[in-house]
Design a protein around this motif. Structure first.
Motif, PDB file in Angstrom:
ATOM      1  N   SER A 169       0.839  -1.196   0.000  1.00 42.07           N
ATOM      2  CA  SER A 169       0.000   0.000   0.000  1.00 42.07           C
ATOM      3  C   SER A 169       0.878   1.253   0.000  1.00 42.07           C
ATOM      4  CB  SER A 169      -0.896  -0.011   1.237  1.00 42.07           C
ATOM      5  OG  SER A 169      -1.863   0.993   1.142  1.00 42.07           O
ATOM      6  N   LEU A 170       0.361   2.319  -0.582  1.00 40.99           N
ATOM      7  CA  LEU A 170       1.157   3.540  -0.751  1.00 40.99           C
ATOM      8  C   LEU A 170       0.387   4.742  -0.217  1.00 40.99           C
ATOM      9  CD1 LEU A 170       2.346   2.899  -4.426  1.00 40.99           C
ATOM     10  CD2 LEU A 170       3.542   2.290  -2.321  1.00 40.99           C
ATOM     11  N   GLY A 171       0.830   5.238   0.921  1.00 43.08           N
ATOM     12  CA  GLY A 171       0.183   6.405   1.528  1.00 43.08           C
ATOM     13  C   GLY A 171       0.822   7.688   1.015  1.00 43.08           C
ATOM     14  N   GLU A 172       0.062   8.430   0.260  1.00 44.29           N
ATOM     15  CA  GLU A 172       0.606   9.604  -0.431  1.00 44.29           C
ATOM     16  C   GLU A 172       1.242  10.615   0.511  1.00 44.29           C
ATOM     17  OE1 GLU A 172       0.521   9.581  -3.713  1.00 44.29           O
ATOM     18  OE2 GLU A 172       1.586  11.491  -3.880  1.00 44.29           O
ATOM     19  N   THR A 173       0.607  10.832   1.659  1.00 45.71           N
ATOM     20  CA  THR A 173       1.105  11.894   2.539  1.00 45.71           C
ATOM     21  C   THR A 173       2.292  11.427   3.385  1.00 45.71           C
ATOM     22  OG1 THR A 173      -0.585  11.226   4.133  1.00 45.71           O
ATOM     23  CG2 THR A 173      -1.085  13.124   2.715  1.00 45.71           C
ATOM     24  N   ASN A 174       2.494  10.134   3.467  1.00 42.77           N
ATOM     25  CA  ASN A 174       3.533   9.637   4.370  1.00 42.77           C
ATOM     26  C   ASN A 174       4.835   9.265   3.685  1.00 42.77           C
ATOM     27  OD1 ASN A 174       2.187   9.861   6.774  1.00 42.77           O
ATOM     28  ND2 ASN A 174       1.296   7.817   6.683  1.00 42.77           N
ATOM     29  N   LEU A 175       4.742   8.706   2.498  1.00 41.22           N
ATOM     30  CA  LEU A 175       5.919   8.053   1.926  1.00 41.22           C
ATOM     31  C   LEU A 175       6.973   9.041   1.436  1.00 41.22           C
ATOM     32  CD1 LEU A 175       4.370   5.056  -0.021  1.00 41.22           C
ATOM     33  CD2 LEU A 175       5.667   5.018   2.100  1.00 41.22           C
ATOM     34  N   ARG A 176       8.200   8.757   1.808  1.00 39.76           N
ATOM     35  CA  ARG A 176       9.339   9.544   1.327  1.00 39.76           C
ATOM     36  C   ARG A 176      10.249   8.647   0.511  1.00 39.76           C
ATOM     37  NH1 ARG A 176      10.761  13.133   6.742  1.00 39.76           N
ATOM     38  NH2 ARG A 176       8.843  14.315   6.722  1.00 39.76           N
TER      39      ARG A 176
END
Ligand code: FES
Length: 568
Positions: free
Chosen positions: A80-87
């Motif tokens: 899963s890919l959380g837009e606001t979290n992933l760096r």
């Protein structure tokens, strides 16, 4: 031919014994009789992907629907890919998520799949995976959140973050008030409530025929979402029985419908990259220029942020996506079918507009021509995109001096310097932010304006980069310049002070420097990442440019659902 899953479960040998015995665990004995389709529910639920954190409940409703139709459901957690979290940026991981999902769908004893996504990259990654494995598949989007309000005004997720933060920098809003708005921004479960990338990709999935018509945009907390999830589970069983695969649904005609939809809803520029990547998995001929040609003359009908005023629950109560599509039905290709087996156009018969303030009639559009424009010239030989619907009309034809930033870090270090040689006619140029250069092509293309110009009341300027921008963002922003600077594109040779010409009507993006002089300049490569190992290294070595969908070169195409060898 029998069910694919029966290649694991049927028979009386040791291997089929192992496959059945380990899976029993409460499943009915007839689950393995070779008659009941086994459906994966590929779920991107994750507590660290807040927009998708409710998908366990959606998966349960899908499961009920699968059981009700005689199938056997299995929830399959996928990356899963959380837009606001992933760096450093969620886009870096889209292809990894697609690759992992594809491999797990192929490797497991399943006959079809329900794809549960929401937050920006999750539906694109799942579509890419489903296209490459080509098992019967249907998308069930998690739905947008409800509208929150701050000081009596509705808040658009993302869009109002950009707007309010610029007001703080301009000195017209206190930082305390800005921080206060944060508790109102996310009112409920669900993904961003603007026509950002998540909403766009749900609508685009529907236009591609990959959802039950009328599904995109059902708000996440609305009980009808779970009802639709149940229906989607039922339909998935029928998809397997009818052997209706993504390659039969996502044809070129379906992509034409997706591009028409993208324009009519004022959708995210990110859809361009994602659709090119999905088409690449299917072997469908789709080019950047198709977006311009097909989208040209399509009116903007949905008055939604960031191109307009309203939010996703307004769209739903006003009639939803099908009401929008009904207005442009003549532009849709009637040969494209949906997961139901019927053409998309035949599903629009009862669609009505219930609020013409949110969904405009064809005769009264917000804009007569809302298609994403593809620009070319000596600054973008392989193309760049701009969303005219979200731009300032007076800047669509502009000539100004470049102010060049070599990286995001360089931008942050110098943007607000009193010495920055910038005025409101300047063109802000950011490089080193393409697929290879960052790496991962982050959403930084809507670079903030210099504080000294904000203080003068300037709210938009021409900006040019090899980055993407958030689907919730707005402004006169030229994106996806290809080739990117890190791939040797001319963007690497532009210097502060060079005159930049933008002419959207003529589809031109140019730097007014003689070609020979431009070619003779050494390219600036500072700020380009050089990953030493792991996924980032694999990504940088194989990622294609934005005009090709920024997929990995070895992931384009399909391997189908065949598995070469048994496990024992
Ligand atoms: Fe998840 Fe916007 S951050 S959809």
């Amino acid at each position: 031919m029998g069910l694919r899953s029966s290649r694991w479960y049927s028979g009386s040998d040791r291997n089929s014994y192992i496959h059945r015995a380990w899976m029993r665990r409460g499943l009915p004995a007839d689950a393995f009789d070779g008659e009941r389709p086994h459906l994966a529910i590929a779920s991107t639920a994750s507590a660290l992907t807040p927009c998708n954190s409710h998908l366990d409940e959606v998966a349960a409703a899908v499961s009920d629907g699968v059981w009700a139709a005689g199938g056997v459901p299995h929830v399959l957690p996928v990356m899963s890919l959380g837009e606001t979290n992933l760096r450093p940026t969620a886009m870096l991981w889209r292809n990894l998520a697609a690759m992992a999902a594809e491999e797990m769908l192929r490797a497991n004893p399943i006959d079809g799949v329900v794809l549960l996504g929401g937050c920006d990259k999750t539906i694109p990654a799942l579509l890419m995976a489903a296209a490459s494995v080509d098992l019967p598949a249907v998308v069930m989007p998690g739905g947008p959140m409800l509208t929150g309000h701050f000081r009596g005004a509705p808040l658009g997720c993302g869009t109002d973050v950009w707007r309010l933060s610029e007001e703080v920098r301009a000195g017209t809003l206190s930082r305390e008030a800005f921080l206060d708005s944060g508790s109102s921004m996310i009112r409920s479960r669900g993904h961003c409530n603007t026509m950002g990338t998540a909403s766009t990709m749900a609508c685009v999935a529907e236009a591609l025929g990959m959802t039950i018509p009328g599904t995109a945009g059902i708000p996440a907390p609305d009980s009808r979402l779970l009802e639709r999830a149940h229906d989607t589970g039922r339909l998935a069983v029928g998809l397997v029985r009818d052997d209706r695969r993504p390659s039969r649904i996502m044809t070129r005609a379906a992509f034409v419908n997706a591009i028409v939809t993208l324009a009519a809803i004022g959708g995210s520029t990110n859809a361009v990259v994602h659709l090119l990547a999905v088409a690449g998995r299917l072997g469908v001929e789709l080019s950047l220029d198709d977006f311009d040609r097909v989208g040209s003359g399509v009116p903007l009908l949905a008055d939604l942020q960031p191109a307009g005023r309203h939010l996703m629950d307004d769209l739903f109560r006003a009639g939803g996506l099908t009401a929008v599509l009904k207005q442009v039905e003549d532009l849709l290709d009637p040969s494209a079918i949906t997961v139901t087996g019927a053409p998309l156009t035949s599903c629009l018969a009862g669609a009505e507009i219930w609020d013409e303030d949110v969904i405009r009639r064809r005769a009264d559009p917000l804009l007569p021509d809302a298609g994403i424009a593809v620009l070319r010239g000596n600054l973008a030989p392989d193309g760049a995109v701009i969303k005219p619907a979200a731009a300032s009309p007076e800047l669509l034809r502009h000539r100004g001096r470049a102010v060049v930033f070599d990286s995001v870090e360089d931008l942050h270090a110098r943007l607000d310097s009193p010495d920055l040689p910038v005025d409101e006619t300047s063109v802000l140029v950011l490089r080193g932010c393409g697929p290879r250069g960052y790496p991962g092509m982050p959403e930084v293309g809507n670079l903030p304006l210099p504080a000294k110009l904000l203080a003068k009341g300037v709210r938009d300027m021409v900006r040019v980069s090899d980055a993407r921008m958030s689907g919730t963002a707005y402004g006169t922003v030229v994106l996806h310049v290809a080739p990117e600077a890190a791939a040797g594109g001319p963007l690497a040779r532009v210097r502060t002070g060079d005159p930049i010409v933008l002419d959207v009507a003529a589809r031109v993006l140019r730097v007014d420097v003689p070609d020979a002089e431009l070619a003779a300049r050494p390219p600036v490569t500072t700020g380009h990442a050089r990953p030493a190992r792991g996924w980032e290294r694999l990504y940088v070595e194989h990622v294609t440019q934005a005009d090709q969908g920024a997929d990995l070169d070895f992931l384009t195409g399909s391997s189908g659902d065949a598995v070469g060898r048994d496990s024992h």
